[in-house]
Design a protein around this motif. Structure first.
Motif, short mmCIF file in Angstrom:
data_model
loop_
_atom_site.label_atom_id
_atom_site.label_comp_id
_atom_site.label_asym_id
_atom_site.label_seq_id
_atom_site.Cartn_x
_atom_site.Cartn_y
_atom_site.Cartn_z
N GLY A 210 0.79 -1.23 0.00
CA GLY A 210 0.00 0.00 0.00
C GLY A 210 0.82 1.27 0.00
O GLY A 210 0.38 2.30 0.51
N CYS A 211 2.02 1.23 -0.60
CA CYS A 211 2.92 2.38 -0.56
C CYS A 211 2.32 3.63 -1.21
O CYS A 211 2.67 4.75 -0.83
CB CYS A 211 4.24 2.05 -1.26
SG CYS A 211 5.15 0.69 -0.50
N TYR A 212 1.45 3.44 -2.21
CA TYR A 212 0.90 4.58 -2.94
C TYR A 212 -0.45 5.04 -2.40
O TYR A 212 -1.10 5.89 -3.00
CB TYR A 212 0.80 4.25 -4.43
CG TYR A 212 2.11 4.48 -5.16
CD1 TYR A 212 2.23 5.47 -6.12
CD2 TYR A 212 3.23 3.72 -4.86
CE1 TYR A 212 3.44 5.69 -6.78
CE2 TYR A 212 4.44 3.93 -5.50
CZ TYR A 212 4.53 4.93 -6.46
OH TYR A 212 5.74 5.15 -7.10
N TYR A 241 -3.17 -2.08 7.05
CA TYR A 241 -3.56 -0.74 6.63
C TYR A 241 -2.76 0.35 7.34
O TYR A 241 -2.74 1.50 6.90
CB TYR A 241 -5.05 -0.51 6.88
CG TYR A 241 -5.96 -1.34 6.00
CD1 TYR A 241 -6.16 -1.01 4.67
CD2 TYR A 241 -6.61 -2.46 6.50
CE1 TYR A 241 -6.99 -1.76 3.86
CE2 TYR A 241 -7.45 -3.22 5.70
CZ TYR A 241 -7.64 -2.87 4.38
OH TYR A 241 -8.47 -3.62 3.57
N ARG A 242 -2.13 0.01 8.45
CA ARG A 242 -1.39 1.00 9.23
C ARG A 242 0.10 0.89 8.97
O ARG A 242 0.87 0.41 9.80
CB ARG A 242 -1.70 0.84 10.71
CG ARG A 242 -3.07 1.37 11.10
CD ARG A 242 -3.31 1.27 12.59
NE ARG A 242 -4.60 1.86 12.94
CZ ARG A 242 -5.15 1.79 14.14
NH1 ARG A 242 -4.52 1.16 15.12
NH2 ARG A 242 -6.32 2.35 14.38
N PHE A 251 -7.95 3.88 4.49
CA PHE A 251 -7.09 2.97 5.24
C PHE A 251 -7.28 3.14 6.74
O PHE A 251 -7.34 2.16 7.48
CB PHE A 251 -5.62 3.21 4.87
CG PHE A 251 -5.20 2.65 3.54
CD1 PHE A 251 -6.14 2.16 2.64
CD2 PHE A 251 -3.86 2.62 3.18
CE1 PHE A 251 -5.76 1.65 1.40
CE2 PHE A 251 -3.46 2.12 1.94
CZ PHE A 251 -4.41 1.63 1.05
N ARG A 252 -7.35 4.39 7.18
CA ARG A 252 -7.50 4.65 8.61
C ARG A 252 -8.80 4.06 9.15
O ARG A 252 -8.82 3.38 10.18
CB ARG A 252 -7.45 6.14 8.90
CG ARG A 252 -7.55 6.49 10.39
CD ARG A 252 -7.61 7.99 10.60
NE ARG A 252 -8.80 8.57 10.00
CZ ARG A 252 -10.00 8.53 10.58
NH1 ARG A 252 -10.18 7.94 11.76
NH2 ARG A 252 -11.03 9.09 10.00
N THR A 253 -9.90 4.31 8.43
CA THR A 253 -11.20 3.83 8.87
C THR A 253 -11.24 2.31 8.90
O THR A 253 -11.75 1.70 9.85
CB THR A 253 -12.31 4.37 7.95
OG1 THR A 253 -12.32 5.79 8.03
CG2 THR A 253 -13.68 3.83 8.37
N GLU A 254 -10.71 1.68 7.86
CA GLU A 254 -10.72 0.22 7.80
C GLU A 254 -9.87 -0.39 8.90
O GLU A 254 -10.24 -1.41 9.50
CB GLU A 254 -10.28 -0.25 6.43
CG GLU A 254 -10.54 -1.72 6.15
CD GLU A 254 -12.01 -2.09 6.21
OE1 GLU A 254 -12.32 -3.23 6.59
OE2 GLU A 254 -12.87 -1.21 5.90
#
Length: 260
Positions: A210-212, A241-242, A251-254
């Protein structure tokens, strides 16, 4: 070049970051020579000690806001910039240092520094857009040098940058990669991650990290359900996600849905 014959002024600024995205610009090599022939590099401490005062036609900003001083400094940069583009995960999503946003930063300081009372920092790491208006965000950790050249070129001539909004999965298809999740059961954030890396990790049978950051319209909940079926524990799903884009939506919410 402007109608007056003056080269556009380019400035590159650093805030809390590792300098990797600025190095991506220096890594452009041949393209950089052509670029520097069309712009006046007025401020870029990573490359030169020469400084020219603003206003600047285009400012590239790397790094997140983690101190009260930088929160004020970015406002000054914005005031002197006709266009402002943020580059990299730190500038667009708070970076890996945004992991502090989920804990008490004083605990980290006490664990790392012998004299934490000397450290002056904010409790959160936030993207540039949380403090000033931003004209464009270029994602990545680090950014793609090819995408960077496209963005800079587009702003110099006054058009909208052409940056793909699809996911890493499309890049995997274009490279003929076998899906690591389907074939090997490997956890992978490719379906929800913005393209730009050329599917680097899946090309070597590794899951995308998830780098991008999040792609244009990700379905993170559906991906999490698939990961759960693969046997990935809820806590580990949250940790996927973190990472480099921990504070980026969604990402934060998931991640929040899968534990503290």
């Amino acid at each position: 070049m402007s109608k007056s014959g003056r080269k556009p002024k380019l400035a590159v600024w650093k805030f809390a970051s590792c300098d990797g995205c600025q190095l991506s610009l220096l890594d452009c090599e041949d393209e950089l020579l052509s670029l520097f022939g069309t712009v006046d590099v007025a401020y870029f401490l990573e490359a030169t000690r020469a400084r020219a005062s603003g206003p600047y036609d285009l400012s590239l900003v790397e790094g997140s806001i983690t101190t009260a001083h930088d929160a004020e400094r970015i406002k000054e940069v914005r005031r002197h910039s006709r266009r402002l583009v943020t580059i990299g995960a730190c500038a667009t999503a708070g970076g890996i240092q945004a992991l502090r946003n989920f804990k008490d930063v004083t605990d980290f300081m006490s664990a790392v520094y012998a004299r934490p009372d000397y450290i002056e920092t904010l409790t959160t790491s936030t993207p540039i857009s949380a403090h000033v208006p931003v004209d464009f965000e270029l994602h990545g950790c680090p950014i793609s040098k090819h995408q960077l050249i496209e963005v800079v070129s587009a702003f110099i001539i006054g058009r909208k940058p052409v940056i793909p909004a699809h996911s890493v999965c499309v890049e995997c298809k274009l490279r003929g990669n076998t899906c690591v999740m389907v074939a090997h059961g490997t956890a992978c954030l490719g379906p929800v991650t913005h393209a730009g890396c050329g599917a680097l990790c899946p090309s070597y049978d590794r899951g995308c990290y998830g780098c991008y950051g999040p792609m244009e319209s990700p379905n993170a909940h559906a991906l999490s359900e698939w990961l759960r079926r693969l046997g990935v524990p809820a806590r580990d799903i949250g940790r996927l996600y973190r990472t480099l884009n921990a504070a980026a939506e969604p990402f934060r919410t998931e991640a929040d849905h899968h534990g503290p």
